[in-house]
Design a protein around this motif. Structure first.
Motif, PDB file in Angstrom:
ATOM      1  N   VAL A   2     -68.361  21.963 -63.949  1.00 57.70           N
ATOM      2  CA  VAL A   2     -68.291  21.415 -65.566  1.00 57.70           C
ATOM      3  C   VAL A   2     -69.190  21.866 -66.227  1.00 57.70           C
ATOM      4  CG1 VAL A   2     -67.734  19.341 -66.861  1.00 57.70           C
ATOM      5  CG2 VAL A   2     -66.837  19.379 -64.609  1.00 57.70           C
ATOM      6  N   VAL A   6     -75.552  28.057 -69.052  1.00 57.22           N
ATOM      7  CA  VAL A   6     -76.316  28.710 -68.070  1.00 57.22           C
ATOM      8  C   VAL A   6     -76.203  28.603 -66.450  1.00 57.22           C
ATOM      9  CG1 VAL A   6     -78.625  29.513 -67.371  1.00 57.22           C
ATOM     10  CG2 VAL A   6     -78.166  29.434 -69.754  1.00 57.22           C
ATOM     11  N   ALA A   7     -76.419  27.055 -66.426  1.00 58.98           N
ATOM     12  CA  ALA A   7     -76.421  26.509 -65.129  1.00 58.98           C
ATOM     13  C   ALA A   7     -74.932  26.796 -64.482  1.00 58.98           C
ATOM     14  CB  ALA A   7     -76.736  25.054 -65.157  1.00 58.98           C
ATOM     15  N   GLY A   8     -73.696  26.653 -65.430  1.00 65.13           N
ATOM     16  CA  GLY A   8     -72.300  26.439 -64.943  1.00 65.13           C
ATOM     17  C   GLY A   8     -71.915  27.959 -64.645  1.00 65.13           C
ATOM     18  N   ARG A  32     -70.123  29.429 -76.672  1.00 66.74           N
ATOM     19  CA  ARG A  32     -70.831  29.549 -77.766  1.00 66.74           C
ATOM     20  C   ARG A  32     -71.706  30.734 -77.954  1.00 66.74           C
ATOM     21  NH1 ARG A  32     -74.423  24.587 -75.224  1.00 66.74           N
ATOM     22  NH2 ARG A  32     -75.292  25.851 -73.509  1.00 66.74           N
ATOM     23  N   TYR A  36     -81.132  29.182 -79.604  1.00 69.94           N
ATOM     24  CA  TYR A  36     -82.400  29.235 -79.846  1.00 69.94           C
ATOM     25  C   TYR A  36     -83.148  30.310 -79.119  1.00 69.94           C
ATOM     26  CZ  TYR A  36     -81.471  25.855 -76.488  1.00 69.94           C
ATOM     27  OH  TYR A  36     -81.012  25.321 -75.484  1.00 69.94           O
ATOM     28  N   VAL A  38     -85.249  31.409 -76.059  1.00 68.33           N
ATOM     29  CA  VAL A  38     -85.583  30.980 -74.947  1.00 68.33           C
ATOM     30  C   VAL A  38     -86.410  32.216 -74.164  1.00 68.33           C
ATOM     31  CG1 VAL A  38     -84.551  30.990 -72.785  1.00 68.33           C
ATOM     32  CG2 VAL A  38     -83.401  29.783 -74.422  1.00 68.33           C
ATOM     33  N   ARG A  94     -80.821  31.891 -76.394  1.00 70.34           N
ATOM     34  CA  ARG A  94     -80.045  31.379 -75.327  1.00 70.34           C
ATOM     35  C   ARG A  94     -78.898  32.011 -75.090  1.00 70.34           C
ATOM     36  NH1 ARG A  94     -77.680  25.712 -76.702  1.00 70.34           N
ATOM     37  NH2 ARG A  94     -76.092  27.327 -77.610  1.00 70.34           N
ATOM     38  N   SER A 116     -62.223  18.180 -70.589  1.00 76.15           N
ATOM     39  CA  SER A 116     -63.384  17.517 -70.058  1.00 76.15           C
ATOM     40  C   SER A 116     -63.044  16.514 -68.800  1.00 76.15           C
ATOM     41  CB  SER A 116     -63.907  16.729 -71.155  1.00 76.15           C
ATOM     42  OG  SER A 116     -65.065  15.983 -70.951  1.00 76.15           O
ATOM     43  N   ASP A 146     -73.193  20.097 -66.955  1.00 74.20           N
ATOM     44  CA  ASP A 146     -72.812  19.711 -68.388  1.00 74.20           C
ATOM     45  C   ASP A 146     -73.856  19.318 -69.117  1.00 74.20           C
ATOM     46  OD1 ASP A 146     -72.612  17.618 -66.634  1.00 74.20           O
ATOM     47  OD2 ASP A 146     -70.623  16.899 -67.629  1.00 74.20           O
ATOM     48  N   THR A 151     -71.518  14.059 -68.656  1.00 75.80           N
ATOM     49  CA  THR A 151     -70.477  13.208 -68.401  1.00 75.80           C
ATOM     50  C   THR A 151     -70.005  13.172 -66.651  1.00 75.80           C
ATOM     51  OG1 THR A 151     -69.364  14.077 -70.331  1.00 75.80           O
ATOM     52  CG2 THR A 151     -67.920  12.893 -68.666  1.00 75.80           C
ATOM     53  N   THR A 173     -84.720  23.647 -84.515  1.00 73.71           N
ATOM     54  CA  THR A 173     -84.663  24.647 -84.252  1.00 73.71           C
ATOM     55  C   THR A 173     -83.518  25.437 -84.830  1.00 73.71           C
ATOM     56  OG1 THR A 173     -85.072  26.596 -82.810  1.00 73.71           O
ATOM     57  CG2 THR A 173     -83.967  24.880 -81.855  1.00 73.71           C
ATOM     58  N   LEU A 211     -88.962  26.817 -84.815  1.00 73.82           N
ATOM     59  CA  LEU A 211     -89.161  25.648 -84.050  1.00 73.82           C
ATOM     60  C   LEU A 211     -89.912  24.493 -84.622  1.00 73.82           C
ATOM     61  CD1 LEU A 211     -88.161  23.816 -81.285  1.00 73.82           C
ATOM     62  CD2 LEU A 211     -90.110  24.898 -80.320  1.00 73.82           C
ATOM     63  N   GLY A 290     -86.350  25.707 -68.288  1.00 71.63           N
ATOM     64  CA  GLY A 290     -84.915  25.128 -68.050  1.00 71.63           C
ATOM     65  C   GLY A 290     -83.907  26.166 -67.795  1.00 71.63           C
ATOM     66  N   ALA A 291     -83.716  27.245 -68.545  1.00 74.34           N
ATOM     67  CA  ALA A 291     -82.784  28.440 -68.193  1.00 74.34           C
ATOM     68  C   ALA A 291     -83.317  28.797 -66.912  1.00 74.34           C
ATOM     69  CB  ALA A 291     -82.679  29.401 -69.261  1.00 74.34           C
TER      70      ALA A 291
HETATM   71  C1  LIG Z   1     -85.220  24.304 -78.363  1.00 73.21           C
HETATM   72  C2  LIG Z   1     -85.291  24.725 -77.008  1.00 73.21           C
HETATM   73  C3  LIG Z   1     -85.894  25.619 -76.371  1.00 73.21           C
HETATM   74  C4  LIG Z   1     -86.033  26.125 -75.119  1.00 73.21           C
HETATM   75  N1  LIG Z   1     -86.686  27.083 -74.733  1.00 73.21           N
HETATM   76  C5  LIG Z   1     -86.427  27.422 -73.262  1.00 73.21           C
HETATM   77  C6  LIG Z   1     -87.140  28.284 -72.883  1.00 73.21           C
HETATM   78  O1  LIG Z   1     -88.098  29.086 -73.480  1.00 73.21           O
HETATM   79  N2  LIG Z   1     -87.164  28.850 -71.352  1.00 73.21           N
HETATM   80  C7  LIG Z   1     -86.181  28.209 -70.670  1.00 73.21           C
HETATM   81  O2  LIG Z   1     -85.950  28.624 -69.432  1.00 73.21           O
HETATM   82  N3  LIG Z   1     -85.445  26.962 -71.261  1.00 73.21           N
HETATM   83  C8  LIG Z   1     -85.576  26.871 -72.456  1.00 73.21           C
HETATM   84  N4  LIG Z   1     -84.867  25.921 -73.092  1.00 73.21           N
HETATM   85  C9  LIG Z   1     -84.095  25.016 -72.014  1.00 73.21           C
HETATM   86  C10 LIG Z   1     -82.696  25.694 -71.703  1.00 73.21           C
HETATM   87  O3  LIG Z   1     -82.179  26.166 -72.860  1.00 73.21           O
HETATM   88  C11 LIG Z   1     -81.712  24.759 -70.924  1.00 73.21           C
HETATM   89  O4  LIG Z   1     -82.660  24.063 -70.024  1.00 73.21           O
HETATM   90  C12 LIG Z   1     -80.611  25.230 -70.490  1.00 73.21           C
HETATM   91  O5  LIG Z   1     -80.065  26.070 -71.443  1.00 73.21           O
HETATM   92  C13 LIG Z   1     -79.627  24.371 -69.943  1.00 73.21           C
HETATM   93  O6  LIG Z   1     -78.527  24.860 -69.506  1.00 73.21           O
HETATM   94  P1  LIG Z   1     -77.232  23.862 -68.927  1.00 73.21           P
HETATM   95  O7  LIG Z   1     -76.285  24.985 -68.521  1.00 73.21           O
HETATM   96  O8  LIG Z   1     -78.018  23.330 -67.548  1.00 73.21           O
HETATM   97  O9  LIG Z   1     -77.195  22.813 -70.000  1.00 73.21           O
HETATM   98  P2  LIG Z   1     -76.197  23.219 -71.434  1.00 73.21           P
HETATM   99  O10 LIG Z   1     -76.983  24.426 -72.037  1.00 73.21           O
HETATM  100  O11 LIG Z   1     -76.490  21.991 -72.139  1.00 73.21           O
HETATM  101  O12 LIG Z   1     -74.651  23.626 -71.091  1.00 73.21           O
HETATM  102  C14 LIG Z   1     -73.770  22.407 -70.878  1.00 73.21           C
HETATM  103  C15 LIG Z   1     -72.434  23.117 -71.189  1.00 73.21           C
HETATM  104  O13 LIG Z   1     -71.673  21.952 -70.655  1.00 73.21           O
HETATM  105  C16 LIG Z   1     -70.678  21.735 -71.653  1.00 73.21           C
HETATM  106  N5  LIG Z   1     -70.145  20.233 -71.672  1.00 73.21           N
HETATM  107  C17 LIG Z   1     -71.141  19.299 -71.948  1.00 73.21           C
HETATM  108  N6  LIG Z   1     -70.244  18.150 -71.815  1.00 73.21           N
HETATM  109  C18 LIG Z   1     -69.137  18.598 -71.128  1.00 73.21           C
HETATM  110  C19 LIG Z   1     -68.091  17.663 -70.712  1.00 73.21           C
HETATM  111  N7  LIG Z   1     -67.941  16.538 -70.674  1.00 73.21           N
HETATM  112  N8  LIG Z   1     -67.008  18.523 -70.342  1.00 73.21           N
HETATM  113  C20 LIG Z   1     -66.967  20.033 -70.254  1.00 73.21           C
HETATM  114  N9  LIG Z   1     -67.816  20.710 -70.599  1.00 73.21           N
HETATM  115  C21 LIG Z   1     -69.118  19.994 -71.143  1.00 73.21           C
HETATM  116  C22 LIG Z   1     -71.494  22.091 -72.986  1.00 73.21           C
HETATM  117  O14 LIG Z   1     -70.506  22.297 -74.169  1.00 73.21           O
HETATM  118  C23 LIG Z   1     -72.123  23.134 -72.649  1.00 73.21           C
HETATM  119  O15 LIG Z   1     -71.608  24.667 -72.698  1.00 73.21           O
HETATM  120  C24 LIG Z   1     -84.825  25.488 -74.324  1.00 73.21           C
HETATM  121  C25 LIG Z   1     -84.364  24.327 -74.665  1.00 73.21           C
HETATM  122  C26 LIG Z   1     -84.257  23.997 -75.966  1.00 73.21           C
HETATM  123  C27 LIG Z   1     -83.604  22.807 -76.798  1.00 73.21           C
END
Ligand SMILES: Cc1cc2nc3c(=O)[nH]c(=O)nc-3n(C[C@H](O)[C@H](O)[C@H](O)COP(=O)(O)OP(=O)(O)OC[C@H]3O[C@@H](n4cnc5c(N)ncnc54)[C@H](O)[C@@H]3O)c2cc1C
Length: 372
Positions: A2, A6-8, A32, A36, A38, A94, A116, A146, A151, A173, A211, A290-291
């Motif tokens: 879900v 990046v993680a998915g 998307r 911002y 990263v 990102r 979802s 997610d 969720t 940002t 930022l 985080g990424a």
């Molecule tokens: C301003 C800022 C700067 C950052 N700088 C850095 C950095 O310098 N270096 C670094 O490594 N990390 C950085 N990070 C952190 C990094 O961006 C995040 O840790 C990473 O993008 C998270 O990825 P994710 O896939 O776990 O979650 P998310 O990016 O939140 O992706 C979640 C996905 O799930 C989808 N989703 C949500 N809910 C549902 C649902 N109910 N059903 C289906 N789909 C759903 C969303 O639409 C989205 O596509 C930064 C974050 C921010 C906010």
């Protein structure tokens, strides 16, 4: 899976490599882009390489970047900042990281947009998921990738309040359309005061991002304001890069205005439901990992499932055991780094100033003097 972040996507690539057939459901109607700044540290680059996507990743750090510490009157001095940290993180958007993963995903996963999960139940035969479009399907494993307000976490582990740890800070940002006047395109700018900061991150081939990060007593109240009003109240009257950055917000096609929170959980999996990335362990942006840890966690999950193809329980347990020390360390370090980004009080600001200026003296190379 879900979430198409990046993680998915990283998990889908890793699981496909381990012989699984991933399905990704994404709430948004389409993938998307943008995002911002990263920074990718070496462990994140290593994980991206293991997933086969590093070569596709658009890395944008200006080779000749310089950092300026600026004060509210506009005075500046050479300093060090995010891009100068040990390991020299590579600056990307990102969207760049996600685009590389998306291209690497190719035909390795089925992707369904605009969907979802609404309920998750599980028994020994599988994880049974009901979807927002009325469909229902069973899977061997459900991965909640997610994000911070997951969720999947809420459905399988309980309400957000149990796991979110606020940091009393808010960020805004967005992309600038050009560099702050008076600075070169490759300049990194840091205006850091007790309780409020503005960072400008440069790229070699696109305008920088801004930022704003600041501390507040009531995050909920702050987020009910319009971003422009909130920033004007907090930064209004300041000089230096602030007026230009505030004016640019008016023309920004998108901005992220949000609270900064960590996710702390004792377990990241329960039966056939597993959380990954921000959903499981959001470190906060201050960590800068985080990424990277999203991709590291995905690659490690692929390894664990490959090593134990017939025993899902053991594979998930081993994966969690392997990831936990790394994540714990980054969660703790994030609090310290957060004080570097935006000190929460004058004392921490003073300490930061001392540390950064001493390190800057050591690290900034003086221009060579020619005697000819
Ligand atoms: C301003 C800022 C700067 C950052 N700088 C850095 C950095 O310098 N270096 C670094 O490594 N990390 C950085 N990070 C952190 C990094 O961006 C995040 O840790 C990473 O993008 C998270 O990825 P994710 O896939 O776990 O979650 P998310 O990016 O939140 O992706 C979640 C996905 O799930 C989808 N989703 C949500 N809910 C549902 C649902 N109910 N059903 C289906 N789909 C759903 C969303 O639409 C989205 O596509 C930064 C974050 C921010 C906010």
């Amino acid at each position: 899976m879900v979430g198409l972040g990046v993680a998915g996507m990283a998990a889908a690539i890793a699981l496909s490599g381990a012989g699984w057939k991933p399905v990704i459901v994404e709430r948004a109607p389409q993938r998307r882009t943008g995002g911002y700044f990263v920074g990718l540290f070496p462990p994140g680059k290593k994980a991206a390489a293991r997933l086969g996507v590093l070569e596709r990743m658009h890395l944008r750090t200006p080779p000749d970047h310089r950092t300026w510490a600026v004060d509210a009157s506009g005075d500046r001095r050479r300093s060090i900042g995010f891009l100068d940290q040990p390991g020299h993180p590579e600056g990307t958007m990102r969207g760049d990281v996600e685009a590389a993963l998306w291209n690497g995903l190719a035909s390795h996963a089925e992707v369904r947009f605009g969907v979802s999960p609404t309920a998750i139940a599980q028994d020994e035969t599988g994880a049974h998921v009901a979807f927002s479009d009325g469909g229902a399907e069973s899977f061997d494993l459900v991965i909640g990738a997610d994000g911070l307000r997951s969720t999947v976490r809420r459905l399988a582990f309980g309400p957000d309040e149990r796991y979110l740890r606020p940091t009393n800070s808010v960020i805004c940002t967005y992309a600038l359309t050009g560099q702050v006047p008076g600075f070169s395109g490759s300049d990194q700018i840091a205006l850091v005061e007790p309780g409020r900061a503005l960072w400008v991150f440069p790229y070699r081939d696109r305008p920088p991002t801004a930022l704003f990060a600041y501390r507040v007593d009531d995050v909920g109240l702050e987020l009910r304001k319009k971003p422009a009003d909130a920033l004007a109240a907090r930064y209004g009257g300041m000089g230096g890069p602030v007026p230009y950055a505030l004016a640019a917000l008016r023309d920004a096609p998108e901005c992220l205005f949000d609270s900064v929170q960590q996710v702390r959980m004792r377990r990241w999996h329960r039966g056939r439901v597993l959380l990954l990335g921000d959903a499981a362990w959001c470190l906060t942006l201050y960590s800068g990992m985080g990424a990277s840890t999203g991709m590291m966690g995905a690659a490690a999950l692929g390894d664990a499932l490959t090593a134990q193809p017939l025993d899902l329980t053991a594979a998930l347990r081993d994966w969690e055991r392997r990831m936990r020390p790394t994540i714990r360390a980054h969660q703790l370090i994030a609090h310290v780094k957060g004080e570097g980004f935006v000190p929460s009080n004058p004392f921490n600001h003073g300490v930061r100033h001392l540390v950064v200026s001493q390190a800057a003296k050591l690290l900034i190379r003086k221009p060579a003097i020619s005697l000819s």
